[in-house]
Design a protein around this motif. Structure first.
Motif, PDB file in Angstrom:
ATOM      1  N   UNK A  81       2.502  42.726 -22.655  1.00  0.00           N
ATOM      2  CA  UNK A  81       2.852  44.140 -22.761  1.00  0.00           C
ATOM      3  C   UNK A  81       4.152  44.437 -22.028  1.00  0.00           C
ATOM      4  N   UNK A  82       5.111  45.117 -22.682  1.00  0.00           N
ATOM      5  CA  UNK A  82       6.312  45.557 -21.972  1.00  0.00           C
ATOM      6  C   UNK A  82       6.045  46.868 -21.240  1.00  0.00           C
ATOM      7  N   UNK A  83       6.673  47.027 -20.083  1.00  0.00           N
ATOM      8  CA  UNK A  83       6.597  48.267 -19.321  1.00  0.00           C
ATOM      9  C   UNK A  83       7.961  48.938 -19.297  1.00  0.00           C
ATOM     10  N   UNK A 131      11.357  47.451 -18.054  1.00  0.00           N
ATOM     11  CA  UNK A 131      11.645  47.009 -16.689  1.00  0.00           C
ATOM     12  C   UNK A 131      10.730  45.877 -16.234  1.00  0.00           C
ATOM     13  N   UNK A 132       9.755  45.498 -17.052  1.00  0.00           N
ATOM     14  CA  UNK A 132       8.821  44.432 -16.664  1.00  0.00           C
ATOM     15  C   UNK A 132       7.992  44.059 -17.876  1.00  0.00           C
ATOM     16  N   UNK A 133       7.418  42.867 -17.872  1.00  0.00           N
ATOM     17  CA  UNK A 133       6.423  42.477 -18.869  1.00  0.00           C
ATOM     18  C   UNK A 133       5.237  41.883 -18.135  1.00  0.00           C
ATOM     19  N   UNK A 180      17.153  45.177 -11.365  1.00  0.00           N
ATOM     20  CA  UNK A 180      16.984  45.213 -12.824  1.00  0.00           C
ATOM     21  C   UNK A 180      17.962  44.285 -13.521  1.00  0.00           C
ATOM     22  N   UNK A 181      19.219  44.286 -13.088  1.00  0.00           N
ATOM     23  CA  UNK A 181      20.213  43.414 -13.721  1.00  0.00           C
ATOM     24  C   UNK A 181      19.830  41.942 -13.544  1.00  0.00           C
ATOM     25  N   UNK A 182      19.340  41.594 -12.360  1.00  0.00           N
ATOM     26  CA  UNK A 182      18.928  40.213 -12.117  1.00  0.00           C
ATOM     27  C   UNK A 182      17.721  39.844 -12.976  1.00  0.00           C
ATOM     28  N   UNK A 183      16.764  40.761 -13.082  1.00  0.00           N
ATOM     29  CA  UNK A 183      15.595  40.499 -13.921  1.00  0.00           C
ATOM     30  C   UNK A 183      15.995  40.300 -15.372  1.00  0.00           C
ATOM     31  N   UNK A 185       1.062  46.057 -10.098  1.00  0.00           N
ATOM     32  CA  UNK A 185       1.746  45.862  -8.833  1.00  0.00           C
ATOM     33  C   UNK A 185       2.904  44.897  -8.926  1.00  0.00           C
ATOM     34  N   UNK A 186       2.968  44.090  -9.971  1.00  0.00           N
ATOM     35  CA  UNK A 186       4.072  43.162 -10.078  1.00  0.00           C
ATOM     36  C   UNK A 186       5.343  43.853 -10.507  1.00  0.00           C
ATOM     37  N   UNK A 187       5.301  45.126 -10.803  1.00  0.00           N
ATOM     38  CA  UNK A 187       6.484  45.846 -11.211  1.00  0.00           C
ATOM     39  C   UNK A 187       7.267  46.345 -10.012  1.00  0.00           C
TER      40      UNK A 187
END
Length: 269
Positions: free
Chosen positions: A85-87, A25-27, A141-144, A4-6
């Motif tokens: 883990x990368x997503x 897009x997330x870890x 995404x750019x900000x992340x 859910x944090x994605x």
């Protein structure tokens, strides 16, 4: 794994996984002890925390108020390894899972629905774990990319073979607009999204090596201002320094999850 944090339904300016498909897009980190995990990463990386909408087992790490990573206290409940883990963003979690299975990958969890998206935890042919996400991204995404990991890197047996697997599962280097570009540079594969280096794949890991720092795995690199200070904080708070140089340090938290801190950002060539 922290599904859910994605994403969040309230992030009106966030892109969807259709817009940056194939890119990380997330870890997230699976954990056995949420409080101990929070305390450790706050001490080492200065992260603050807030709860996620899925409940007490999930947390979102904030750096300067911006979301950078997710942590989920589900390692024991879901019988999955404690690991970073990368997503990767995908247009369809079902399609990506099917392609992974067809090409010798395995599925540990999912796809599971976490509105407004779906997620799954997979392993490639050599056992390296990765996740996929379909749906709205948690934040822009750019900000992340600016505040999150410096980069992620796959240490594997054969970079070329791994790039073929991931390329077929995640639609890298296809004719579709917006897909990731793949470049081969010596023994390393470089992945770019929108002109930015977002991942690297390196040959050399041994499939059956007893040392988890050598077995095929995705390594998450966090950018920090002081590598030496982070390494000292890790040891002070019950973690382990596996390798250290002036530029970076490979570390292990008290729960066993491995990560790297680096004093430099990955640069485009």
């Amino acid at each position: 794994m922290n599904h859910d944090t994605t994403c969040t339904s309230g992030a009106a300016d966030a892109l969807s996984s259709h817009s940056v498909f194939g890119a990380p897009c997330w870890v997230s980190l699976t954990s056995r002890d949420m409080q101990a995990t929070e305390d450790f990463y706050h001490a080492v990386l200065g992260w603050e925390w807030r709860t996620a909408k899925l409940g007490d087992r999930f947390r979102i790490a904030l750096q300067d108020g911006a979301p950078v990573a997710g942590i989920a206290g589900v390692a024991t409940m879901w019988q999955v390894a404690v690991a970073w883990t990368p997503y990767f963003a995908v247009p369809s979690a079902d399609d990506a899972v099917s392609r992974a299975r067809e090409r010798g990958g395995t599925v540990a969890v999912g796809p599971l629905s976490f509105p407004p998206g779906r997620a799954a935890l997979l392993a490639d042919r050599d056992g390296a774990t990765f996740g996929i996400w379909e749906g709205d991204l948690f934040t822009d995404w750019e900000a992340w990319r600016r505040v999150a990991p410096a980069f992620i890197k796959l240490h594997t047996r054969d970079a070329f073979d791994a790039a073929i697997f991931y390329g077929q599962v995640l639609d890298w280097a296809t004719e579709r607009p917006g897909c990731c570009e793949v470049h081969y540079e010596g023994n390393e594969v470089v992945l770019r999204s929108r002109g930015t280096v977002v991942a690297r794949i390196s040959s050399g890991a041994l499939e059956a090596a007893p040392d988890p720092t050598i077995r095929p795995h995705w390594q998450v690199h966090f950018a920090v201002s002081d590598v030496a200070a982070c390494a000292k904080a890790v040891e002070k708070n019950g973690g382990t320094v596996l390798r250290q140089s002036e530029a970076e340090a490979v570390l292990r938290d008290p729960d066993g999850a491995q990560f790297t801190v680096t004093g430099h950002m990955d640069q485009d060539d």
